[in-house]
Design a protein around this motif. Structure first.
Motif, PDB file in Angstrom:
ATOM      1  N   TYR A 187     -43.397  26.049 -10.969  1.00 54.28           N
ATOM      2  CA  TYR A 187     -44.526  26.638 -10.248  1.00 54.28           C
ATOM      3  C   TYR A 187     -44.030  27.468  -9.070  1.00 54.28           C
ATOM      4  N   GLY A 188     -42.920  27.022  -8.447  1.00 48.70           N
ATOM      5  CA  GLY A 188     -42.356  27.784  -7.344  1.00 48.70           C
ATOM      6  C   GLY A 188     -41.907  29.166  -7.768  1.00 48.70           C
ATOM      7  N   VAL A 189     -41.442  29.289  -9.011  1.00 48.33           N
ATOM      8  CA  VAL A 189     -41.059  30.599  -9.544  1.00 48.33           C
ATOM      9  C   VAL A 189     -42.281  31.473  -9.731  1.00 48.33           C
ATOM     10  N   LEU A 190     -43.356  30.871 -10.185  1.00 48.90           N
ATOM     11  CA  LEU A 190     -44.583  31.609 -10.489  1.00 48.90           C
ATOM     12  C   LEU A 190     -45.433  31.913  -9.253  1.00 48.90           C
ATOM     13  N   GLU A 191     -45.419  31.018  -8.296  1.00 47.23           N
ATOM     14  CA  GLU A 191     -46.338  31.098  -7.149  1.00 47.23           C
ATOM     15  C   GLU A 191     -46.332  32.426  -6.394  1.00 47.23           C
ATOM     16  N   PRO A 192     -45.166  33.026  -6.118  1.00 46.98           N
ATOM     17  CA  PRO A 192     -45.191  34.283  -5.351  1.00 46.98           C
ATOM     18  C   PRO A 192     -45.954  35.407  -6.038  1.00 46.98           C
ATOM     19  N   TRP A 193     -46.177  35.290  -7.321  1.00 44.44           N
ATOM     20  CA  TRP A 193     -46.829  36.353  -8.084  1.00 44.44           C
ATOM     21  C   TRP A 193     -48.331  36.105  -8.244  1.00 44.44           C
ATOM     22  N   LEU A 194     -48.809  34.983  -7.726  1.00 40.95           N
ATOM     23  CA  LEU A 194     -50.235  34.676  -7.787  1.00 40.95           C
ATOM     24  C   LEU A 194     -50.953  35.275  -6.575  1.00 40.95           C
ATOM     25  N   SER A 195     -52.247  35.455  -6.707  1.00 40.00           N
ATOM     26  CA  SER A 195     -53.038  35.972  -5.589  1.00 40.00           C
ATOM     27  C   SER A 195     -53.102  34.924  -4.489  1.00 40.00           C
ATOM     28  N   TYR A 196     -53.343  35.396  -3.287  1.00 38.51           N
ATOM     29  CA  TYR A 196     -53.442  34.483  -2.140  1.00 38.51           C
ATOM     30  C   TYR A 196     -54.563  33.460  -2.373  1.00 38.51           C
ATOM     31  N   ARG A 197     -55.672  33.903  -2.913  1.00 34.08           N
ATOM     32  CA  ARG A 197     -56.802  33.013  -3.155  1.00 34.08           C
ATOM     33  C   ARG A 197     -56.440  31.913  -4.147  1.00 34.08           C
ATOM     34  N   MET A 198     -55.740  32.282  -5.205  1.00 32.05           N
ATOM     35  CA  MET A 198     -55.366  31.293  -6.208  1.00 32.05           C
ATOM     36  C   MET A 198     -54.369  30.289  -5.632  1.00 32.05           C
ATOM     37  N   ARG A 199     -53.426  30.765  -4.830  1.00 30.35           N
ATOM     38  CA  ARG A 199     -52.453  29.866  -4.207  1.00 30.35           C
ATOM     39  C   ARG A 199     -53.147  28.861  -3.305  1.00 30.35           C
ATOM     40  N   ARG A 200     -54.131  29.324  -2.570  1.00 29.01           N
ATOM     41  CA  ARG A 200     -54.873  28.432  -1.673  1.00 29.01           C
ATOM     42  C   ARG A 200     -55.664  27.389  -2.454  1.00 29.01           C
ATOM     43  N   GLN A 201     -56.186  27.772  -3.617  1.00 29.31           N
ATOM     44  CA  GLN A 201     -56.951  26.826  -4.428  1.00 29.31           C
ATOM     45  C   GLN A 201     -56.061  25.758  -5.036  1.00 29.31           C
ATOM     46  N   ILE A 202     -54.834  26.136  -5.390  1.00 26.49           N
ATOM     47  CA  ILE A 202     -53.915  25.211  -6.037  1.00 26.49           C
ATOM     48  C   ILE A 202     -53.185  24.328  -5.033  1.00 26.49           C
ATOM     49  N   GLU A 203     -52.986  24.812  -3.834  1.00 21.73           N
ATOM     50  CA  GLU A 203     -52.171  24.132  -2.820  1.00 21.73           C
ATOM     51  C   GLU A 203     -52.511  22.655  -2.612  1.00 21.73           C
ATOM     52  N   PRO A 204     -53.786  22.249  -2.558  1.00 17.31           N
ATOM     53  CA  PRO A 204     -54.092  20.820  -2.330  1.00 17.31           C
ATOM     54  C   PRO A 204     -53.596  19.899  -3.435  1.00 17.31           C
ATOM     55  N   TYR A 205     -53.337  20.462  -4.623  1.00 18.36           N
ATOM     56  CA  TYR A 205     -52.930  19.637  -5.755  1.00 18.36           C
ATOM     57  C   TYR A 205     -51.402  19.511  -5.890  1.00 18.36           C
ATOM     58  N   ALA A 206     -50.660  20.266  -5.086  1.00 16.05           N
ATOM     59  CA  ALA A 206     -49.204  20.284  -5.194  1.00 16.05           C
ATOM     60  C   ALA A 206     -48.572  18.898  -5.060  1.00 16.05           C
ATOM     61  N   PRO A 207     -49.031  18.034  -4.110  1.00 16.34           N
ATOM     62  CA  PRO A 207     -48.402  16.721  -3.981  1.00 16.34           C
ATOM     63  C   PRO A 207     -48.580  15.819  -5.198  1.00 16.34           C
ATOM     64  N   PHE A 208     -49.528  16.167  -6.061  1.00 10.48           N
ATOM     65  CA  PHE A 208     -49.832  15.302  -7.202  1.00 10.48           C
ATOM     66  C   PHE A 208     -49.204  15.795  -8.510  1.00 10.48           C
ATOM     67  N   GLY A 209     -48.515  16.932  -8.452  1.00  9.44           N
ATOM     68  CA  GLY A 209     -47.930  17.482  -9.669  1.00  9.44           C
ATOM     69  C   GLY A 209     -46.918  16.557 -10.306  1.00  9.44           C
ATOM     70  N   LEU A 210     -46.019  16.013  -9.483  1.00  6.73           N
ATOM     71  CA  LEU A 210     -44.988  15.116  -9.992  1.00  6.73           C
ATOM     72  C   LEU A 210     -45.602  13.832 -10.529  1.00  6.73           C
ATOM     73  N   LEU A 211     -46.649  13.352  -9.864  1.00  6.64           N
ATOM     74  CA  LEU A 211     -47.337  12.146 -10.332  1.00  6.64           C
ATOM     75  C   LEU A 211     -47.991  12.399 -11.691  1.00  6.64           C
ATOM     76  N   LEU A 212     -48.527  13.603 -11.894  1.00  5.37           N
ATOM     77  CA  LEU A 212     -49.133  13.951 -13.176  1.00  5.37           C
ATOM     78  C   LEU A 212     -48.082  13.927 -14.285  1.00  5.37           C
ATOM     79  N   VAL A 213     -46.921  14.509 -14.006  1.00  6.87           N
ATOM     80  CA  VAL A 213     -45.837  14.498 -14.993  1.00  6.87           C
ATOM     81  C   VAL A 213     -45.413  13.065 -15.284  1.00  6.87           C
ATOM     82  N   PHE A 214     -45.296  12.268 -14.236  1.00  7.80           N
ATOM     83  CA  PHE A 214     -44.939  10.856 -14.371  1.00  7.80           C
ATOM     84  C   PHE A 214     -45.912  10.140 -15.304  1.00  7.80           C
ATOM     85  N   ALA A 215     -47.207  10.341 -15.079  1.00  5.96           N
ATOM     86  CA  ALA A 215     -48.226   9.663 -15.882  1.00  5.96           C
ATOM     87  C   ALA A 215     -48.188  10.117 -17.338  1.00  5.96           C
TER      88      ALA A 215
END
Length: 264
Positions: A187-215
């Protein structure tokens, strides 16, 4: 843009050198059969090598960030390869080790703090994120070199199994970390190419990404598909599924040996 880095800031840490020493001694014990327990020697060798790869993964992020404009990297100790300098030792070292021990999965870590505001250019941001998984890819290529080069003559069976399992861990780490999931390098590779609005919408979920993969990895169907992909990649690099499986069997020495894996 870079700045002068003091010799102290880039001196290789004794902690890292100690881990490399454990890897070397354990690898020698596996190769020569010197250890009373081959499984324990494989465990030490693979564990130490895995920590070394995690340190190199984080170092790649830090070094790339330094040359991209974050001149604070040196003072944070990231260039010393000392795992104790990471922002979250639990996420970068402990949790990935637990995953390796429990299920043979190369869970990605990631805890070097990069001041992104100092870095200009989307390509630079993407490259910083990609540097870590690319290090795992390189590590996997090195581990599998004896297999795809056909240079296994004279390599003891337990050492070959250990290399196969270590390669599997590197491939799984590279694959998982390349997923476009918030919180992971993909996601870090992709993030710079996303719109500012989309990055802001996704940002709150970043801490849970690894937990999602874990589950998801604990879902049998997902786990099976995941390992099918991993074995397909390692197979393309010359490593047989049985060899990687036997490496994991030796690594988990506290469990009962599978008979054909226990054979010399």
């Amino acid at each position: 843009m870079t700045t002068a880095i003091s010799r102290r800031d880039r001196r290789i840490s004794p902690v890292f050198l100690g881990i490399v020493a454990v890897m070397a001694v354990a690898g020698w014990a596996v190769w020569t059969g010197f250890a009373a327990s081959t499984g324990f020697a494989v465990f030490l060798f693979v564990t130490a090598a895995w920590i070394v790869s995690l340190c190199l993964h984080e170092y790649a992020h830090a070094r790339t960030a330094l040359h991209s404009g974050d001149i604070t990297i040196g003072a944070k100790g990231y260039l010393t390869l000392n795992p104790l300098k990471y922002t979250h030792v639990l996420l970068s070292i402990v949790l990935p080790l637990v995953f390796v021990i429990m299920g043979g999965i190369g869970l990605p870590g990631g805890a070097v703090f990069i001041e992104r505001g100092r870095i200009q250019g989307r390509w630079k941001h993407s490259l910083i994120s990609a540097a870590g998984p690319l290090t795992n890819v390189l590590f996997a290529v090195v581990c599998t070199a004896p297999f795809w080069l056909g240079a296994l003559d004279g390599v003891p069976t337990p050492f070959r199994y250990a290399l196969a399992f270590l390669a599997l861990l590197q491939v799984s780490a590279a694959l998982l970390n390349s997923l476009p999931v918030p919180g992971l390098d993909g996601y870090g590779v992709l993030e710079p190419w996303l719109s500012y609005r989309m990055r802001r919408q996704i940002e709150p979920y970043a801490p849970f990404g690894l937990l999602l993969v874990f589950a998801l990895l604990w879902v049998p169907e997902v786990n099976r598909v995941f390992f099918d992909v991993i074995y397909g990649i390692t197979g393309g690099l010359g490593v047989g599924e049985a060899e990687a499986y036997c490496g994991r069997d030796l690594f988990q020495f506290w469990q009962a040996d599978v008979p054909f894996c226990a054979a010399p």
